[in-house]
Design an enzyme around this catalytic site. Structure first.
Site, short mmCIF file in Angstrom:
data_model
loop_
_atom_site.label_atom_id
_atom_site.label_comp_id
_atom_site.label_asym_id
_atom_site.label_seq_id
_atom_site.Cartn_x
_atom_site.Cartn_y
_atom_site.Cartn_z
CD GLU A 81 -2.73 -1.23 2.44
OE1 GLU A 81 -2.90 -0.24 3.18
OE2 GLU A 81 -3.12 -2.37 2.72
CG ASP A 138 -2.23 9.04 8.09
OD1 ASP A 138 -2.19 7.81 8.29
OD2 ASP A 138 -2.56 9.54 7.00
#
Lengths: 271, 393
Positions: A61, A72
């Site tokens: 990924e 994040d």
């Protein structure tokens, strides 16, 4: 050609399975690695992929960086910022991916936020993905409704799997809807958290993983967020088709020789 | 033309809820409940009681005589600066804290730029005895020290946002991350008409009390509830949306939104979003934002921390695109001069945010008898340092 017709044809195309489907058909306990493109150096994207495949990663990924990555934690934020400061753009990344596909045969997904995709143009983005051999995408802030109404046709036309996330708070009905919209796999977040937290499989998490297992979804599942070593990886595999490692890997390649770091990191998951 | 939100959460091409799945249950819970809770008689009663006795509403609509003389029109100032905590921000935080209580939330988070929304949030958390965490950019913590002290006195924890430009945009990112990590017991009080649906609509509803009162006050003072012009400054756009709300369907009322040009729209140090921005997604909604050709968000600049934001709310984007609103911009210097002018003509020191709206009066041409309402969104005490430096006071 109308979108309707295009999607009819793409249904025929998707009989030719993409790499993601093939992987899930032949393998259990899939180990997928996330890393940020253009980090630590702008040109490292290809080297990291080659080293990962060599060390036994099953799927990649690759994150395309964004200035405001709200899902994040600090590690992936910092790697994204460094990559952007070094000049990473989607155009540069697609160039690198073309290079990457010369040697890398495992499935590759692109992961990132929706605004860069919108500016690139969703149709152009899907086309570029297909041209360089990307198999799927994960765009966490692209809502299911908009995807279904406006963009699904482009993804299907280019035989791209669009992967959705679910959390312990996602209702069953919504999971079923996600299962019907996607092909490839479903990304199970171990908890509602930004990236980089540790996986603690307590009773609640276990109940959640079992609940999903018992739903008999048509798509395989991968567990992500909080997987950092063999122990957490094995736990995740007990409830799913495999697991995704991101933050721990990004940390491991921050300094030093890429090939050595990748090989050392991957040894943690062997045996 | 419809300027209100549709059932899908959009204003024309703008709005929606572009959020990661981790935020979906929180936002969906709000979406399903906000209109119903707000409409409940006991909610309305408590909201209006607090607005009256705690905030000090209705805020006056003041005909500024010397300012009117200068511009040759009747200039009315809607005095949001006289609210408790010194700005319009409290209208929204009172509404949202009552809503959060109804939803059973125990913990409140918020982002703040200038600190006005942070103070307004910390204030209502003290009032209702709820835990309060405020995210604020490191740069803003430095330039708005008195507001940081206020928040701490009020019992809030102030967490510095140290990523990116370390200003409002980054504080918003950090607050969203907090909400992702605390999905059950926490309510996020967004301070402007930005964010995923239903936030822009919910914040606009709470701020709409500004134009609701203005209409009544205009009838009392002029016999006509429709002025010729309504002006307000726009960062995210909450005071402007409150000021415009009940005038949006009065098509003969000109709506003028004033953005921050910073050092000039082409200087590279600006926050004039409609001039410099393009359509895209920021902080959960489709709107207009300042960005690179690759879709990376650009750091804005304004002397005013409250306008130092690279986007505008989706409803503003819709008013701009349809032409219903006129979007203009004012530089740092022009705003500071207008702030001093109001102080000297009317004895009112405005927030530098507000001074942007006042500065645009200099650029307009009026007919005798024109009625003009300016939203005086906040007072300037917090900006004294900036005024002192600029004017060598």
């Amino acid at each position: 050609m109308s979108l309707f017709l295009k999607s009819q044809i793409s249904n025929l195309n998707s009989i030719e399975m993409n790499r993601i489907k093939q992987l899930f058909e032949k393998k259990k306990n899939i180990l997928s690695i996330y890393y940020t493109a253009g980090y630590p150096d702008l040109i490292d994207t290809v080297r990291i992929a080659e080293a990962l495949e060599k060390s036994g990663a099953d799927m990649l990924e690759i994150g395309f960086p964004y200035s405001d990555p709200v899902a994040d934690g600090p590690v992936i934020q910092a790697s994204s910022k460094q990559s952007l400061d070094q000049g990473m753009t989607l155009n540069i990344l697609f160039g690198q991916l073309k290079e990457l596909r010369k040697n890398v045969t495992i499935p590759v997904l692109l992961m990132g936020y929706v605004n860069p995709v919108l500016q690139f143009g969703v149709e152009n983005f899907c086309k570029a993905c297909a041209e360089v051999g990307v198999d799927g995408c994960i765009v966490p802030d692209l809502p299911m409704v908009e995807y279904e109404e406006f963009y699904k046709g482009y993804f299907e036309e280019h035989n791209l799997s669009n992967v959705f996330l679910i959390t312990p708070q996602t209702a069953d009905e919504r999971i079923k809807k996600i299962d019907s919209l996607t092909n490839g796999f479903i990304y199970l977040l171990s908890s509602s958290a930004t990236t980089g937290k540790n996986l603690e499989v307590g009773n609640t998490t276990e109940a959640y993983f079992s609940r999903i297992q018992n739903m008999n979804l048509k798509n395989p599942t991968m567990i992500g967020f909080g997987i950092s070593d063999k122990q957490t990886f094995d736990k995740a595999c007990a409830y799913s088709n495999g697991a995704i490692i991101g933050t721990a890997f990004v940390k491991a390649i921050a300094n030093g020789n890429i090939e050595q770091n990748v090989s050392d990191f991957m040894k943690n998951f062997k045996g | 033309m419809n300027y209100k939100v549709n059932e899908k959460g959009y204003y024309g091409d703008f709005g929606g809820a572009y959020i990661p799945e981790m935020l979906y249950p929180n936002v969906e819970e709000l979406r399903q409940n906000y209109l119903q809770i707000i409409a409940e008689p006991d909610f309305q009663k408590e909201f209006h009681q607090l607005m009256k006795d705690y905030v000090g509403r209705p805020s006056p609509l003041y005909l500024a005589k010397r300012l009117s003389q200068r511009y040759g029109a009747n200039i009315f100032l809607k005095r949001e600066d006289l609210n408790h905590t010194g700005a319009h921000k409290i209208n929204n935080t009172i509404g949202q804290i009552l809503l959060a209580e109804k939803l059973g939330k125990k913990r409140i988070i918020a982002e703040t730029g200038a600190g006005q929304h942070g103070v307004a949030t910390a204030t209502v958390c003290a009032l209702r005895n709820l835990e309060c965490v405020i995210y604020m950019g490191e740069v803003d913590i430095e330039r708005q020290a008195p507001n940081v002290a206020r928040m701490k006195m009020l019992g809030a924890k102030v967490v510095p946002a140290s990523s990116g430009s370390k200003t409002l945009k980054d504080a918003t990112n950090e607050a969203m991350r907090d909400w992702i990590n605390n999905p059950i017991d926490t309510h996020y009080i967004i301070g402007s008409v930005v964010g995923p649906h239903p936030y822009p609509d919910m914040v606009a509803l709470f701020q709409s009390i500004i134009s609701e009162e203005t209409k009544k006050q205009l009838i009392e003072q002029t016999g006509n509830d429709q002025p010729d012009y309504v002006l307000a400054c726009v960062g995210g756009g909450s005071n402007a949306m409150g000021m415009f709300y009940h005038f949006m369907d009065d098509e003969n009322v000109q709506l003028i939104a004033v953005e921050a040009a910073g050092k000039g729209v082409s200087s590279g140090f600006s926050a004039a979003t409609t001039y410099l921005g393009k359509e895209g997604v920021l902080h959960g909604s489709r709107s207009i934002l300042m960005q690179t050709p690759d879709g990376q968000v650009v750091e804005p600049h304004s002397v005013s921390a409250g306008l130092d934001y690279p986007g505008i709310g989706p409803q503003h984007a819709h008013l701009f695109k349809t032409g219903r609103g006129k979007y203009v911009s004012i530089t740092d210097e022009e705003s500071l001069e207008a702030g001093l002018l109001l102080t000297q003509l009317e004895g009112i020191i405005p927030a530098i945010e507000t001074a942007h709206a006042l500065a645009y009066l200099e650029k307009m041409e009026f007919k005798a008898g024109d009625n003009v309402v300016v939203c005086l969104s906040g007072r300037g005490d917090k900006d004294l340092d900036t005024y002192i430096k600029y004017f060598n006071l």
